[in-house]
Design an enzyme around this catalytic site. Structure first.
Site, PDB file in Angstrom:
ATOM      1  N   HIS A 127       6.243   1.041  15.295  1.00 54.06           N
ATOM      2  CA  HIS A 127       7.010   1.015  14.053  1.00 54.06           C
ATOM      3  C   HIS A 127       7.869   2.287  14.032  1.00 54.06           C
ATOM      4  O   HIS A 127       7.479   3.300  14.599  1.00 54.06           O
ATOM      5  CB  HIS A 127       5.996   1.024  12.901  1.00 54.06           C
ATOM      6  CG  HIS A 127       6.565   0.826  11.539  1.00 54.06           C
ATOM      7  ND1 HIS A 127       7.134   1.852  10.832  1.00 54.06           N
ATOM      8  CD2 HIS A 127       6.629  -0.262  10.732  1.00 54.06           C
ATOM      9  CE1 HIS A 127       7.520   1.398   9.651  1.00 54.06           C
ATOM     10  NE2 HIS A 127       7.228   0.114   9.565  1.00 54.06           N
ATOM     11  N   GLN A 207      -1.866  -1.540  10.306  1.00 58.23           N
ATOM     12  CA  GLN A 207      -2.136  -2.986  10.363  1.00 58.23           C
ATOM     13  C   GLN A 207      -3.552  -3.305  10.825  1.00 58.23           C
ATOM     14  O   GLN A 207      -3.966  -4.461  10.784  1.00 58.23           O
ATOM     15  CB  GLN A 207      -1.142  -3.679  11.302  1.00 58.23           C
ATOM     16  CG  GLN A 207       0.305  -3.546  10.875  1.00 58.23           C
ATOM     17  CD  GLN A 207       0.606  -4.279   9.571  1.00 58.23           C
ATOM     18  OE1 GLN A 207      -0.145  -5.152   9.125  1.00 58.23           O
ATOM     19  NE2 GLN A 207       1.713  -3.930   8.955  1.00 58.23           N
TER      20      GLN A 207
HETATM   21  N1  PMP Z   1       2.988   1.451  11.012  1.00 57.19           N
HETATM   22  C1  PMP Z   1       2.904   0.135  10.976  1.00 57.19           C
HETATM   23  C2  PMP Z   1       2.332  -0.589  12.158  1.00 57.19           C
HETATM   24  C3  PMP Z   1       3.329  -0.564   9.851  1.00 57.19           C
HETATM   25  O1  PMP Z   1       3.236  -1.898   9.811  1.00 57.19           O
HETATM   26  C4  PMP Z   1       3.841   0.150   8.753  1.00 57.19           C
HETATM   27  C5  PMP Z   1       4.343  -0.565   7.517  1.00 57.19           C
HETATM   28  N2  PMP Z   1       5.168  -1.639   7.786  1.00 57.19           N
HETATM   29  C6  PMP Z   1       3.897   1.538   8.826  1.00 57.19           C
HETATM   30  C7  PMP Z   1       3.456   2.159   9.973  1.00 57.19           C
HETATM   31  C8  PMP Z   1       4.402   2.383   7.700  1.00 57.19           C
HETATM   32  O2  PMP Z   1       3.569   2.239   6.603  1.00 57.19           O
HETATM   33  P1  PMP Z   1       3.983   2.852   5.180  1.00 57.19           P
HETATM   34  O3  PMP Z   1       5.367   2.339   4.898  1.00 57.19           O
HETATM   35  O4  PMP Z   1       2.966   2.296   4.254  1.00 57.19           O
HETATM   36  O5  PMP Z   1       3.943   4.318   5.299  1.00 57.19           O
END
Ligand code: PMP
Length: 410
Positions: A127, A207
Site C-alpha cells: 500500500h 488487512q
Molecule cells: N496498509 C494496508 C494494507 C491497507 O489496506 C491500508 C488501508 N487501505 C493501509 C495500510 C492504511 O491504513 P489507514 O488508512 O487506516 O492508515
C-alpha cells in the site's frame, strides 16, 4: 449480545444496523470492508457512553471524570496488549492508524538506525502508506529502497527475496495481507531470514488484524501496525506494536504534552514508554471504542470469523469464475477475503457504478497500490472484500450484478 454457541450470521447482522438499509431501492450489500468495515452497536454505544457520561482529558486530571476516562483508556491498552500478545503495555503505542504507525517507525527508527548506504526492503504489493514513508527516509538518510518481486498470482518470489538481503539491509517493511490481492504473505519466513542477518521487520497488519489472530511474540516481528477502523472499530485509531528494546532506543516521533518527563528551556527529558510516542491529547473515545471492538471480536470468536470469511471467498471465487470474461486479479494459494477482478475490457469504475446502482458497494481503482498495478499492467480492479457479517446471498447478488453490468456495458 448473542451467546457464542448461537453465533450465526443472522444474529450477528442485528448488531450492525447500518447493514439493514436500502441503497438505490435495494438492500445494501456492503463489500467494501477492506477500505473500512462497519461498526457493531456495542462499539457505537461505547463511544456514546464515554461522551455522555465520563468524557474528560486523560492522564493529567486529579478529578473523578479524568480518572474514570484514564482508567477506561488505559484498560483499552491492556486489552490490546492481550489481543496481539505483546509482552507489556510499553510495547503498545496508540496511533491514528496504520499510516501513522509506519510513519512513526520510518521517522524514529529511520533517523536512529538508517545510515547512508543502508538498504530497506519492501514488496511490490505494498500500500502507498508502506512505500512513501520509506522513500522519504531513504532520501533523507541516503539509503536505498529495494523491492521484492511477485509472480503472476500475486505471491512473493522468495528466492529473489533471499538474493535481496545483504549486510546493509536494516529493515524489511512488508504487508501481512495484501489489500488489493488478498495474498497472505509468508511473514514467518521473511522474519526468520531477516533476523539471520540482523535486519528488523515491520508488518503492515491493516488487512490481517480484522481476519485472524495476531500473536506478535509468536511472529517475532519487530514492529506491527494496524488500524481499528478495518476491524469493526473506530476511525482515527490504530496500534503500533514495537519491541520494547527498540522503542527504548528510538527518539520520539512528535514533541508536545504527554510525551515529556520534564521540560526546561534548556532541555527536555522524555516520558517512559508508551507515552514517549504519544504527544498531545489522544483519541480517548477511539481507545475506549477499540476495547469494545476487541471484546466484540472475542464474543464472536476467531473460529467463526475465519471460517465465515474463508467460505465466502471460496464461494465467491467459484461463482465469479463461471462468468465469461472475468479475470481474477490475485490468485495466491493463501488468500484472505479479498476478491479483485476485471470484467473483460471494461473500466472497473463503470462496473462499480452499475453495481452501486444495484445497491452493491465495491471499491474500484488502484487501491493505493499504483506500483503493483503498474507491475500487473492494469490501471486498477473492482474489489469485493468480505467480512464475517456478509452472506452467500449477498455474493449471489454480486454475481447477478456483474452479469447485469456485462449486459449493460456490452
Ligand atoms: N496498509 C494496508 C494494507 C491497507 O489496506 C491500508 C488501508 N487501505 C493501509 C495500510 C492504511 O491504513 P489507514 O488508512 O487506516 O492508515
Amino acid at each position: 449480545m448473542v451467546a457464542k454457541a448461537d453465533i450465526n450470521v443472522e444474529s450477528i447482522r442485528k448488531d450492525f444496523p447500518i447493514l439493514q438499509q436500502e441503497v438505490n431501492g435495494r438492500p445494501l450489500v456492503y463489500f467494501d470492508n477492506a477500505a473500512s468495515s462497519q461498526k457493531p452497536l456495542q462499539v457505537v454505544q461505547a463511544i456514546e457512553d464515554y461522551y455522555n457520561n465520563f468524557h474528560s482529558n486523560v492522564h493529567r486530571g486529579v478529578h473523578h471524570l479524568s480518572q474514570k476516562a484514564t482508567d477506561a483508556y488505559e484498560a483499552a491498552r491492556e486489552t490490546v496488549k492481550d489481543f496481539i500478545n505483546a509482552r507489556s503495555i510499553k510495547e503498545v503505542n496508540f496511533t491514528k492508524g496504520t499510516t501513522e504507525g509506519i510513519n512513526l517507525v520510518a521517522h524514529s527508527f529511520g533517523r536512529k538506525f538508517i545510515q547512508e548506504g543502508d538498504e530497506i526492503v519492501i514488496s511490490t504489493m505494498e500500500h502507498h502508506s508502506n512505500i512513501v514513508p520509506w522513500q522519504m527516509i531513504c532520501e533523507e538518510r541516503g539509503a536505498t529502497l529495494k523491492v521484492i518481486p511477485i509472480n503472476e498470482h500475486g505471491e512473493l518470489l522468495l528466492d529473489e527475496f533471499d538474493q535481496l538481503l545483504t549486510e546493509k539491509t536494516k529493515l524489511i517493511a512488508l504487508v501481512y495481507v495484501s489489500n488489493s490481492l488478498g495474498t497472505i504473505n509468508p511473514v514467518e519466513y521473511i522474519i526468520e531470514k531477516a533476523h539471520e542477518i540482523g535486519a528488523k521487520v515491520l508488518l503492515d497488519a491493516a488487512q490481517a488484524a480484522p481476519h485472524q489472530k495476531i500473536d506478535v511474540q509468536e511472529l517475532d516481528c519487530d514492529f506491527l501496525a494496524l488500524s481499528a477502523h478495518k476491524m469493526m472499530g473506530p476511525t482515527g485509531m490504530g496500534i503500533l506494536y514495537g519491541k520494547e528494546t527498540l522503542l527504548e532506543q528510538m527518539l520520539p516521533y512528535q514533541g508536545g504534552g504527554e510525551m515529556i518527563k520534564e521540560v526546561t528551556f534548556e532541555k527536555t527529558t522524555y516520558n517512559e514508554l508508551p507515552f514517549k510516542f504519544e504527544a498531545g491529547t489522544p483519541n480517548i473515545a477511539g481507545g475506549i471504542a477499540l476495547k469494545a471492538t476487541i471484546d466484540y471480536i472475542h464474543s464472536i470468536g476467531w473460529d467463526f470469523i475465519e471460517k465465515q470469511e474463508a467460505d465466502l471467498l471460496q464461494y465467491a471465487t467459484e461463482q465469479i469464475s463461471q462468468i465469461s470474461g472475468i479475470r481474477i486479479v490475485g490468485t495466491a494459494e493463501k488468500k484472505a477475503g479479498v476478491l479483485s477482478f476485471l470484467l473483460g475490457d471494461h473500466h472497473p469504475y463503470d462496473v462499480g457504478v452499475i453495481l452501486d446502482q444495484l445497491g452493491i458497494a465495491v471499491r474500484t481503482g488502484h487501491h493505493c497500490c499504483q506500483p503493483l498495478m503498474n507491475r500487473l499492467g492494469i490501471e486498477g480492479t473492482c474489489r469485493a472484500s468480505f467480512a464475517f457479517y456478509n452472506t452467500t446471498e449477498e455474493v449471489d447478488r454480486l454475481i447477478e450484478g456483474i452479469q447485469r453490468a456485462q449486459k449493460m456495458l456490452g
